[in-house]
Design an enzyme around this catalytic site. Structure first.
Site, PDB file in Angstrom:
ATOM      1  N   ASP A   1       0.840  -1.155   0.010  1.00 42.98           N
ATOM      2  CA  ASP A   1       0.109   0.151  -0.009  1.00 42.98           C
ATOM      3  C   ASP A   1       0.786   1.180  -0.084  1.00 42.98           C
ATOM      4  O   ASP A   1       0.318   2.328   0.010  1.00 42.98           O
ATOM      5  CB  ASP A   1      -0.903   0.007   1.279  1.00 42.98           C
TER       6      ASP A   1
ATOM      7  N   ASP B   1      -5.840  35.959 -35.639  1.00 38.54           N
ATOM      8  CA  ASP B   1      -5.565  34.631 -35.626  1.00 38.54           C
ATOM      9  C   ASP B   1      -6.735  33.950 -34.755  1.00 38.54           C
ATOM     10  O   ASP B   1      -6.809  32.731 -35.217  1.00 38.54           O
ATOM     11  CB  ASP B   1      -4.071  34.308 -35.163  1.00 38.54           C
TER      12      ASP B   1
END
EC number: 1.3.7.7
Lengths: 465, 507
Positions: free
Chosen positions: B36, B293
């Site tokens: 774990d 753009d």
């Protein structure tokens, strides 16, 4: 044999505070190996999180494994386990239609004592899909031992000769009947029995099919037929196991599977070193040959040739020292191979040491150390990582083979490391893969060789511990 | 039980460990089974940590199961106390250990008698909270502990610093771009002549917690972690806090105005000139969204998904600052759903609150956006559907722990986000060329998609016509045509049907 073991090899046992992977990680390679399987890990978010992070990219490739995530209502038994599992397994059947569902029990199912073994047969009847139960939990096992629990459970599902007889033709049926009535020792000693009547040999351990084919071919060269592999590529092709079948392991962490095969399936275990490194592969083949009364052909030459091809890598390793922190149970075999390459092994950390299953490997380790004239390393079972790091600081090994939790911090302190998990995922068995194995071992040495002249080997502040 | 393949937020103890290991000289001991301690691997690999992760496990094994931990936990705590001499040892239960119902508090009490370190038990319920909630709770718990300790020892200094100062709360290990964000926040505060008093937990010492009240106010940059601590400090010391995330131009300005409001009690401060200058000339984002753009992005569809902070901020940036249409915005922070809804209301067509990645995948397949902004999971969904994805939130992989400077907060953050957004969409000119010349990708059309299960036949000529349609709209055209065919009861799709469908939709 056992005497000499006790005399020279030193076994120690520490606190067991070490880092390793949870055994449920075995689903990662087993679901790929057994192509028609589905692995259902019955556990909590913690298990799921581990799998998700440890598997990395594989998780996105529609894996054939999933979590049955236990929720608070499952823990407090407000929901019926059986109904819940039935619901999920039905869904899996619908979505994936696997030939087998493997339930992986975890720490949580152990603690709340969920009776997986009891529920599986009932559900199996209802759903008409085999359900295999393996308890691969962190309470009892480390990393690769997960595969051991799955294969041990799988061994029970291997057909015995009676079932398989239905499928095969009449002539071989007679043949089989004849064989099974013969006493084991008779088969072994009766040299008049023809080649085709060599007692069946089943190998156990999960490796990629390419490597399995390579080992099968290696044995074929010695006129030894491999009757089957546990596990097989498909669940439906599990090998036939019964009294009189010889079995041999290819990985050092398969002791439960070996025990199951011997006790429950009445198979005869061939205790051999494991086919890791050319020395191990040769010893493995030799032992199998010996059991089947064959004289090994061209084996010495074969091994010598492989060593010759490895020379450029072995050159880098000779007289260098190595420290195994221990996390995957391959350590004894790898250490033995590296000693043979000319390395000095300071310590072999290992999660669990089955001295019976690994006895042949231990003998070979000892023999190799004597032959190479190096001290016999100490074997530390259930190591303590903190103590090990103190020892690494003292010993300053040329290479530390360690888990991912310690690799980066050690590198920053100028200790060259190789992360150990790679050995479980790479192809390392047999003559053919010896080079790949050394490629892995030498990679950090070669890398650090390249960077050495820069003078940046110490990468932490002096006050850092 | 729940069938789960993937999860967005981890288990509770991960949150606790993230907080503990972010502090300096704090050690966490997990009461957990072998394996774990995977947290150590994540920290060592993802953050590329040079130091050993200050987390060890007191292993729960068969013996513990049979006899209880007995002396084991206490021994592990006192041992770590001697070995590492930490300021604080945090005992962390895991989901496994919490079912055992051992009296961990008792172990903590006993161990604290013997050790020089402070010892506390992390107070989180593993079956009710996730990683983020647990991290929030643990941070508050540690702060509360040391404030109370300081008060008891009479060491609590409540005198404010002479010049304005702030605490930054919630920067921690394994957080999405947290290190870069912290640097950017410090830079921003420096511009405003505000001193940074303490940063917790990352790199902070627990001993310095008692100095927290010296700051004039607290900053909580991320909604998920730190809010509980800020609220606690407000209650105790009447310290104001700012929970606006300075992500994007508008929110950063808002963040700075809130600071001004707090400071105005003492002096007349006006940051408006600074905000204006930064917005129009220092940051490039405002100019960028005005540049021609960016026109090509107008009305393009995007899906946003992530944690509450990043998903909400991103939704607002896309829709308010860039003119992109967010067709769906969502979060996996189910516990914070109300806040999230309120934040993104009006900035998106649809709100999705779920922690089920298949639901997110299906939604994306259905909406067919031109780009996704999500977590690593959405990136993979995008790969399968051929939709570009920018990663804006945890959970993330190692590539989202960049070495270069990549903040998401503050004015530099706006530049980074603008780049990320722009690069995620197909470039504008490329778009037009593809439309004019019928695409340059020669990939064969896959007639089976995620969302539709069609039994319709495409004629060879129709498929080749479909191939000519640029990749990014191809799926939509295909789906619309199939829908049209089904509505008309057609089984075979020819070029004629395709054109008919196009006309029908236009009308």
């Amino acid at each position: 044999m056992s005497n000499s073991l006790n005399d020279n090899l030193i076994f120690e046992c520490e606190t067991g505070n070490y880092h390793t992977f949870c055994p449920i990680s075995c689903v990662a390679w087993l679901y790929q190996k057994i192509e028609d399987s589905f692995f259902l890990v019955i556990g909590t978010k913690t298990c799921g999180y581990f799998l998700q992070n440890a598997m990395g990219v594989m998780i996105f490739a529609e894996p054939r494994y999933a979590m049955a995530e236990l929720e608070e209502s499952d823990i407090s038994a407000q929901l019926n386990d059986y109904k819940e599992l039935k619901r999920l397994c039905l869904q899996i059947k619908q979505d994936r239609n696997p030939s087998v569902i493997v339930w992986i029990g975890t720490c949580t199912t152990e603690i709340i004592k969920m009776d997986l073994e009891g529920m599986a047969p009932k559900l199996e009847l209802e759903l008409q899909i085999p359900i295999v139960v393996a308890r691969a939990n962190g309470l009892d096992y480390a990393f690769t031992q997960g595969e051991d629990t799955v294969l041990a459970a799988m061994a029970h599902r291997c057909p015995n000769s009676d079932e398989s007889n239905k499928k095969i033709s009449n002539s071989s049926l007679l043949d089989n009947l004849f064989k099974s009535t013969l006493a084991l020792s008779k088969i072994n000693n009766n040299k008049s029995i023809k080649k085709s009547q060599q007692p069946p040999l089943v190998l156990f351990g999960s490796i990629p099919s390419i490597v399995a084919n390579q080992l099968t071919m290696e044995l074929k060269k010695q006129d030894i037929e491999v009757a089957g592999w546990l596990p097989s590529q498909h669940y439906s092709e599990l090998p036939v196991l019964h009294e009189g079948v010889f079995v041999c392991g290819i990985n050092p962490f398969l002791s439960r599977t070996a025990t199951t095969l011997m006790r429950r399936k009445k198979c005869q275990l061939i205790g051999a070193p494991f086919p890791i490194g050319p020395d191990g592969t040769r010893a493995w083949i030799e032992k199998i040959c010996k059991v089947f009364n064959k004289i090994p052909k061209d084996l010495e030459e074969r091994e010598a040739l492989v060593w010759e091809q490895l020379e450029d890598y072995v050159k880098l390793l000779r007289n260098k020292s190595v420290f195994f922190m221990g996390d995957n149970l391959l350590e004894i075999s790898l250490a033995r191979f590296l000693v043979k390459c000319g390395m000095i092994v300071y310590e072999i950390g290992i999660p669990y040491m089955d001295k019976r299953f690994q006895s042949a490997e231990l003998v070979l380790l000892e023999k190799t150390c004597v032959e190479m004239n190096v001290p016999i390393p100490r074997i530390v079972e259930k190591p303590d990582n903190y103590n090990q790091i103190q020892r690494i600081r003292e010993l300053q090994p040329d290479l530390a083979i360690t888990g991912l939790a310690h690799a980066n911090p050690l590198e920053a302190r100028n200790i060259t490391t190789k992360w150990s998990v790679e050995f479980t995922f790479a192809q390392i068995h047999g003559f053919t893969n010896a080079r790949d194995l050394l490629e892995l071992v030498t990679r950090p040495l070669r890398r650090n060789q390249n960077l050495k002249h820069l003078g940046w080997s110490q990468l932490v502040n002096s006050q850092s511990k | 039980m729940k069938l789960a393949y993937w999860m967005y937020a981890g288990p509770a103890h991960i949150g606790t460990l993230r907080v503990a290991s972010s502090f300096k000289n704090v050690h966490a001991i997990m009461h957990a089974p072998l394996g774990d301690d995977y947290f150590n691997v994540m920290r060592s690999m993802l953050e590329r940590e040079r130091d050993f992760t200050p987390v060890t496990a007191s292993i729960v094994d068969r013996h513990v199961l049979a006899r209880g931990s007995q002396e084991k936990v206490v021994e592990n705590i006192t041992r770590k106390d001697k070995e590492e001499n930490p300021d604080l040892i945090l005992l962390t239960p895991t989901c496994t250990s919490s079912i055992l119902q051992e009296d961990l508090q008792n172990f903590v009490d006993r161990a604290s008698l013997e050790s020089n370190s402070d010892v506390i038990l992390a107070d989180v319920n593993h079956y009710r909270v996730n990683e983020l909630q647990a991290a929030d709770r643990t941070l508050e718990q540690i702060v509360r502990f040391y404030i109370e300790k300081g008060r008891k020892d009479g060491l609590l200094s409540q005198d404010k610093t002479l010049s304005p100062s702030a605490n930054i709360i919630g920067i921690f290990t394994l957080g999405f771009h947290n290190q870069h964000d912290c640097r950017e926040l410090k830079r921003l505060l420096n511009d405003l002549s505000i001193k940074v008093n303490e940063v917790i937990p990352e790199g902070g010492f627990v001993e310095n917690i008692k100095k927290l009240p010296k700051a004039w106010f607290n900053i909580v940059p991320y909604r998920e972690v730190g809010l509980m601590t800020a609220i606690y400090l407000e209650q105790e010391f009447k310290m104001p806090y700012i929970s606006t995330t300075p992500m994007g131009l508008v929110e950063t300005a808002q963040f700075i105005r809130e600071i001004a409001n707090i400071l105005q009690e003492n002096s007349s401060i006006n940051f408006e000139k600074y905000v204006d200058n930064q917005t129009r000339f220092v940051s490039q984002a405002a100019w960028f969204s005005r540049s021609i753009d960016c026109q090509n992005l107008t009305g393009k569809k995007a899906v946003v998904f992530g944690d509450a902070t990043h998903s909400a901020s991103m939704t607002k940036i896309l829709s308010r600052e860039m003119g992109i249409r967010v067709c769906c915005s969502g979060t996996y922070c189910k516990h914070d759903a109300d806040w999230f809804r309120e934040q993104v209301q009006g900035f998106c067509d649809e709100i999705l609150i779920t922690d089920d990645h298949t639901q997110v995948g299906n939604k994306i397949a259905e909406l067919e956006p031109a780009a996704i902004f999500g977590t690593q999971m959405e990136r993979h969904i995008g790969k399968r559907l051929d939709v570009p994805c920018g990663v804006i939130s945890a959970p993330v992989h190692i590539q989202n722990f960049p070495l270069g400077y990549r903040p998401f907060l503050g004015y530099e953050g706006t530049n980074q986000i603008a780049d990320l957004v722009y690069n995620s969409f197909t470039l504008g000119m490329e778009d037009h060329l593809l439309e004019i010349f019928g695409g340059h990708d020669v990939k064969t059309v896959i007639t089976k998609s995620l969302s539709t299960n069609s039994s319709l036949n495409w004629s060879t000529s129709a498929i080749s016509e479909l191939n000519k349609i640029p990749g990014f709209v191809r799926n939509r055209v295909k789906r619309n045509t199939e829908k049209f065919a089904r509505d008309q009861g057609l089984v075979e799709i020819t070029i004629e049907v395709m054109y008919a469908a196009k006309e029908a939709l236009a009308g």
